[in-house]
Write an enzyme that holds these catalytic residues in place. Structure first.
Site, PDB file in Angstrom:
ATOM      1  CB  CYS A 127      48.425  34.885  47.806  1.00  0.00           C
ATOM      2  SG  CYS A 127      47.685  33.058  47.627  1.00  0.00           S
ATOM      3  CD  GLU A 175      45.006  41.483  45.843  1.00  0.00           C
ATOM      4  OE1 GLU A 175      45.804  41.534  47.260  1.00  0.00           O
ATOM      5  OE2 GLU A 175      45.091  40.471  45.354  1.00  0.00           O
ATOM      6  CG  HIS A 229      44.658  37.746  47.316  1.00  0.00           C
ATOM      7  ND1 HIS A 229      45.319  37.792  46.066  1.00  0.00           N
ATOM      8  CD2 HIS A 229      44.714  36.217  47.420  1.00  0.00           C
ATOM      9  CE1 HIS A 229      45.851  36.606  45.709  1.00  0.00           C
ATOM     10  NE2 HIS A 229      45.340  35.759  46.446  1.00  0.00           N
TER      11      HIS A 229
END
Lengths: 178, 222
Positions: free
Chosen positions: A81, A165, A163
């Site tokens: 990002c 994660e 993202h």
């Protein structure tokens, strides 16, 4: 050792944008905020991950000089990002406005560290970089509005606007194995 | 930074507030949505009116906003409550207890982005076991006030989150895929004491209701 670089201007945001990545890596990492980054940190790392930050936090854009080392960096580097935007800016890209928040669909034309075909990814950004204008980079995936996954044509420099994660944790593990 | 806490009175919002305070932020107000819909997509419902008692022992003003709890309308009510917090308490951001729910988190992010304030989610993607252990380490006293998944039943109501609870919920996680921190809505909690409270809340009265694997404990505290 993997160096994790935080782009957050608020420490509290590091629990949201940095700690989840530390948890995925599990061991042998060092975390540093970009404001405290030194050449020694960069030289001692085998690979580097530059994390994202909150929608409203764009402080890093005013301090791009802290990232000029990226252009000459030859080991694996992943920008997430804000991290991807930093990579694009260092290579001469221009920032554009486009908001994407929440789960979106991203189409991976070619396999990108284990991601291929149509994938759900978590987006949280107000800005993006048009990487098709940066000759050193190849675009691997797009959403309706933005380049979502890119790689340097000659180096192991990766960027994702989403993202990983959140819904694509395996992707980060694959990067760590490079 | 002056922050408003999206506050349900359960462990997640109270612990998120604790982390924000620990990081040096000012908890300017608590924002509670009281949903008429017990199955709200966005908001934790059991024992929510007891947030008044928690706000009192935290010495933090409380903004209460009623909502019918209809899927997207409740977001309008949340936005209204956050706007009130901006006007009345000059908050510059909100803090939430979101852990994994992309549905909740992205909607709060949208509202904060629109209102040009920060949004903090300090529990985002946190490992369930590590989280519960941290709650104990930081002396959080938490009671289970709702269960909504097999094989949880009325025997779990009123239990404290302690080492025994963590051990048992970990076993249920293996067998039944119950989220260790209850993030899938498997159970709901109420915080009776923590370092943000001036004194511990006592349960004065309670009423248990439900059937099968869906039970609520309505508590009155002082």
């Amino acid at each position: 050792m993997i160096l994790i670089i935080s782009t957050c201007s608020e420490t509290l945001h590091e629990l949201e944008f940095v700690k989840p990545i530390e948890d995925i890596i599990g061991k042998e990492f060092k975390t540093v905020n970009y404001k405290d980054l030194t050449q020694k940190h960069i030289d001692s790392a085998e690979k580097i991950i530059i994390c994202g930050t909150s929608l409203k936090d764009n402080t890093f854009l005013k301090e791009l000089g802290k990232f000029s080392w990226i252009k000459e960096y030859s080991k694996p580097l992943l920008g997430i990002c804000a991290g991807m935007q930093i990579i694009g800016l260092v290579f001469g890209g221009k920032i554009k406005k486009k908001k994407e928040i929440g789960l979106i669909v991203s189409n991976f034309d070619k396999t990108f560290l284990g991601l291929d075909g149509v994938k759900q990814v978590y987006a949280l950004h107000n800005n993006f970089i048009d990487f098709s204008k940066i000759p050193e980079f190849e675009v691997f995936a797009k959403s309706l509005s933005c380049d979502q996954a890119v790689k340097h044509r000659a180096k192991k420099i990766y960027g994702v606007l989403f993202h990983p994660e959140v819904r694509n944790k395996e992707f980060i593990k694959k990067f760590c194995l490079l | 930074m002056k922050l408003g806490v999206l506050f349900s009175g359960g462990k997640d919002s109270v612990y998120a507030a604790y982390l924000a305070k620990k990081a040096g932020h000012n908890l300017s107000c608590l924002i509670t949505l009281i949903s008429k819909n017990k199955e709200s997509y966005m908001f934790h419902t059991p024992s929510i009116e007891k947030t008044k008692a928690q706000a009192k022992v935290m010495k933090i003003p409380l903004i209460e906003q009623k909502t019918k709890g209809e899927k997207e309308k409740e977001l309008k009510d949340l936005e209204k409550a956050i706007k009130t917090a901006i006007e009345k308490y000059k908050i510059e951001g909100v803090v939430t207890g979101a852990i994994e729910s992309v549905y909740q988190a992205s909607r709060v992010q949208e509202i904060c982005n629109k209102l040009n304030i920060e949004c903090f989610n300090p529990l985002w993607q946190k490992d369930g076991e590590e989280y519960l252990e941290e709650l104990l380490k930081n002396k959080f006293k938490i009671m289970i006030v709702g269960v909504f998944a097999e094989p949880l039943n009325e025997n779990w109501l009123g239990r404290a989150i302690d080492e025994k609870f963590i051990k048992e919920i970990k076993e249920l996680h293996k067998k039944y895929k119950i989220h260790i921190a209850g993030e899938g809505g498997e159970f709901e909690s109420f915080v009776l004491n923590c370092p943000l409270f001036e004194k511990e809340l006592e349960v004065k009265k309670f009423v248990d209701s439900g059937k099968g694997n869906s039970w609520r404990k309505e508590v009155e505290v002082r």
